[in-house]
Design a protein around this motif. Structure first.
Motif, PDB file in Angstrom:
ATOM      1  N   ARG A 141       0.834  -1.190   0.000  1.00 57.28           N
ATOM      2  CA  ARG A 141       0.000   0.000   0.000  1.00 57.28           C
ATOM      3  C   ARG A 141       0.872   1.245   0.000  1.00 57.28           C
ATOM      4  N   GLY A 142       0.330   2.291  -0.563  1.00 59.00           N
ATOM      5  CA  GLY A 142       1.064   3.545  -0.647  1.00 59.00           C
ATOM      6  C   GLY A 142       0.345   4.644   0.116  1.00 59.00           C
ATOM      7  N   LEU A 143       1.116   5.484   0.762  1.00 61.24           N
ATOM      8  CA  LEU A 143       0.571   6.639   1.462  1.00 61.24           C
ATOM      9  C   LEU A 143       1.066   7.892   0.746  1.00 61.24           C
ATOM     10  N   ASN A 144       0.164   8.778   0.435  1.00 60.72           N
ATOM     11  CA  ASN A 144       0.446  10.044  -0.236  1.00 60.72           C
ATOM     12  C   ASN A 144       0.828   9.883  -1.704  1.00 60.72           C
ATOM     13  N   PHE A 145       0.694   8.680  -2.245  1.00 60.27           N
ATOM     14  CA  PHE A 145       0.866   8.466  -3.676  1.00 60.27           C
ATOM     15  C   PHE A 145       0.285   7.099  -4.032  1.00 60.27           C
ATOM     16  N   GLU A 146       0.074   6.876  -5.310  1.00 57.00           N
ATOM     17  CA  GLU A 146      -0.546   5.636  -5.768  1.00 57.00           C
ATOM     18  C   GLU A 146       0.518   4.637  -6.205  1.00 57.00           C
ATOM     19  N   ILE A 147       0.297   3.384  -5.888  1.00 49.25           N
ATOM     20  CA  ILE A 147       1.216   2.316  -6.273  1.00 49.25           C
ATOM     21  C   ILE A 147       0.938   1.943  -7.727  1.00 49.25           C
ATOM     22  N   THR A 148       1.921   2.143  -8.577  1.00 54.97           N
ATOM     23  CA  THR A 148       1.781   1.796  -9.993  1.00 54.97           C
ATOM     24  C   THR A 148       2.139   0.326 -10.191  1.00 54.97           C
ATOM     25  N   GLU A 149       1.842  -0.196 -11.373  1.00 56.69           N
ATOM     26  CA  GLU A 149       2.200  -1.580 -11.685  1.00 56.69           C
ATOM     27  C   GLU A 149       3.715  -1.764 -11.652  1.00 56.69           C
ATOM     28  N   ALA A 150       4.455  -0.741 -12.091  1.00 56.31           N
ATOM     29  CA  ALA A 150       5.915  -0.823 -12.103  1.00 56.31           C
ATOM     30  C   ALA A 150       6.465  -0.908 -10.677  1.00 56.31           C
ATOM     31  N   ILE A 151       5.923  -0.100  -9.776  1.00 59.52           N
ATOM     32  CA  ILE A 151       6.365  -0.136  -8.377  1.00 59.52           C
ATOM     33  C   ILE A 151       6.006  -1.471  -7.756  1.00 59.52           C
ATOM     34  N   ASP A 152       4.791  -1.937  -7.998  1.00 54.96           N
ATOM     35  CA  ASP A 152       4.333  -3.225  -7.482  1.00 54.96           C
ATOM     36  C   ASP A 152       5.266  -4.341  -7.944  1.00 54.96           C
ATOM     37  N   ALA A 153       5.580  -4.358  -9.246  1.00 53.47           N
ATOM     38  CA  ALA A 153       6.454  -5.400  -9.799  1.00 53.47           C
ATOM     39  C   ALA A 153       7.859  -5.310  -9.209  1.00 53.47           C
ATOM     40  N   TYR A 154       8.359  -4.089  -9.019  1.00 51.74           N
ATOM     41  CA  TYR A 154       9.705  -3.912  -8.479  1.00 51.74           C
ATOM     42  C   TYR A 154       9.791  -4.427  -7.038  1.00 51.74           C
ATOM     43  N   VAL A 155       8.789  -4.094  -6.231  1.00 46.72           N
ATOM     44  CA  VAL A 155       8.757  -4.565  -4.840  1.00 46.72           C
ATOM     45  C   VAL A 155       8.763  -6.093  -4.811  1.00 46.72           C
ATOM     46  N   LYS A 156       7.909  -6.702  -5.611  1.00 46.40           N
ATOM     47  CA  LYS A 156       7.814  -8.164  -5.625  1.00 46.40           C
ATOM     48  C   LYS A 156       9.110  -8.804  -6.104  1.00 46.40           C
ATOM     49  N   LYS A 157       9.743  -8.191  -7.115  1.00 47.09           N
ATOM     50  CA  LYS A 157      10.999  -8.731  -7.631  1.00 47.09           C
ATOM     51  C   LYS A 157      12.096  -8.667  -6.577  1.00 47.09           C
ATOM     52  N   ARG A 158      12.225  -7.540  -5.900  1.00 43.41           N
ATOM     53  CA  ARG A 158      13.285  -7.368  -4.912  1.00 43.41           C
ATOM     54  C   ARG A 158      13.060  -8.253  -3.683  1.00 43.41           C
ATOM     55  N   LEU A 159      11.819  -8.371  -3.220  1.00 41.91           N
ATOM     56  CA  LEU A 159      11.542  -9.146  -2.013  1.00 41.91           C
ATOM     57  C   LEU A 159      11.429 -10.642  -2.285  1.00 41.91           C
ATOM     58  N   SER A 160      11.283 -11.035  -3.542  1.00 42.59           N
ATOM     59  CA  SER A 160      11.180 -12.464  -3.860  1.00 42.59           C
ATOM     60  C   SER A 160      12.473 -13.206  -3.520  1.00 42.59           C
ATOM     61  N   ARG A 161      13.584 -12.472  -3.369  1.00 36.27           N
ATOM     62  CA  ARG A 161      14.854 -13.105  -2.983  1.00 36.27           C
ATOM     63  C   ARG A 161      14.738 -13.797  -1.631  1.00 36.27           C
ATOM     64  N   LEU A 162      13.809 -13.366  -0.793  1.00 33.81           N
ATOM     65  CA  LEU A 162      13.645 -13.965   0.533  1.00 33.81           C
ATOM     66  C   LEU A 162      13.109 -15.389   0.461  1.00 33.81           C
ATOM     67  N   GLU A 163      12.437 -15.712  -0.637  1.00 29.50           N
ATOM     68  CA  GLU A 163      11.795 -17.026  -0.748  1.00 29.50           C
ATOM     69  C   GLU A 163      12.782 -18.175  -0.633  1.00 29.50           C
ATOM     70  N   LYS A 164      14.029 -17.957  -1.060  1.00 29.72           N
ATOM     71  CA  LYS A 164      14.997 -19.060  -1.008  1.00 29.72           C
ATOM     72  C   LYS A 164      15.351 -19.451   0.424  1.00 29.72           C
ATOM     73  N   TYR A 165      15.024 -18.603   1.393  1.00 28.80           N
ATOM     74  CA  TYR A 165      15.311 -18.903   2.788  1.00 28.80           C
ATOM     75  C   TYR A 165      14.100 -19.469   3.525  1.00 28.80           C
ATOM     76  N   LEU A 166      12.962 -19.532   2.861  1.00 27.68           N
ATOM     77  CA  LEU A 166      11.719 -19.926   3.509  1.00 27.68           C
ATOM     78  C   LEU A 166      11.256 -21.282   3.010  1.00 27.68           C
ATOM     79  N   GLU A 167      10.412 -21.923   3.800  1.00 26.82           N
ATOM     80  CA  GLU A 167       9.866 -23.227   3.429  1.00 26.82           C
ATOM     81  C   GLU A 167       8.867 -23.051   2.295  1.00 26.82           C
ATOM     82  N   ASP A 168       8.932 -23.969   1.316  1.00 29.14           N
ATOM     83  CA  ASP A 168       8.092 -23.863   0.122  1.00 29.14           C
ATOM     84  C   ASP A 168       6.618 -24.138   0.378  1.00 29.14           C
ATOM     85  N   ASP A 169       6.311 -24.952   1.378  1.00 34.21           N
ATOM     86  CA  ASP A 169       4.933 -25.384   1.589  1.00 34.21           C
ATOM     87  C   ASP A 169       4.103 -24.404   2.412  1.00 34.21           C
TER      88      ASP A 169
END
Length: 185
Positions: free
Chosen positions: A7-35
């Protein structure tokens, strides 16, 4: 799997921002359980006073809450710094858990395969308790606890909340305001 709540405060979350956040934070998945599915709460805000952007991310794990925040002039830089902080936190946590289990002699760690070498944690990362102090929890209201904390020159103060007869703590936040940590019965 990560379930993102962005969610964004004082501005709107664009598709580009949404995709960038997901891409950067997806690196955490390798440390977490898949199930399992982990909720990732992302709050992005525009600070109009100093024309900066703040990124705050919280990830709730079964035994741990990962949280990081950063403010930068560039939104993408703030997201990058937060992602890096979270990755360091989870590496540090996994390394400590692996060390603890090895010390206990458990051969099968039941952990997700990870690419963290056993010697990545510095000696600075060791949690060493250097002093033990016992305090008497005195009944008082939170405002009085803040005054006591300030008189002692501490960053936090533990007390018995007179409003509900349960232990509580007050602390000074980064913004200079005060917060109350109350316990549940």
């Amino acid at each position: 799997m990560l379930d993102y709540q962005i969610r964004g405060l004082n501005f709107e979350i664009t598709e580009a921002i949404d995709a960038y956040v997901k891409k950067r934070l997806s690196r955490l998945e390798k440390y977490l359980e898949d199930d399992q599915t982990y909720v990732v709460r992302v709050k992005l805000s525009s600070q109009k006073s100093d024309r900066s952007f703040k990124a705050e991310v919280t990830v709730q794990l079964p035994d741990l809450v990962l949280r990081a925040e950063d403010a930068e002039e560039d939104l993408y830089a703030a997201i990058d710094f937060v992602a890096d902080k979270l990755e360091r936190q989870i590496k540090k946590y996994k390394t400590k858990i692996n060390r603890k289990l090895r010390k206990q002699g458990i051969a099968d760690l039941h952990e997700v395969e990870s690419d963290i070498p056993a010697d990545t944690a510095d000696s600075d990362d060791e949690l060493e308790i250097v002093r033990k102090k016992t305090v008497e929890l005195k009944p008082m209201d939170p405002e009085e606890a803040v005054l006591q904390m300030e008189l002692l020159g501490h960053d936090f103060y533990i007390f018995m909340n007179a409003e509900n007869d349960l232990p509580a703590a007050v602390y000074k936040r980064h913004d200079g305001k005060y917060a109350l940590l109350d316990t549940d019965n």
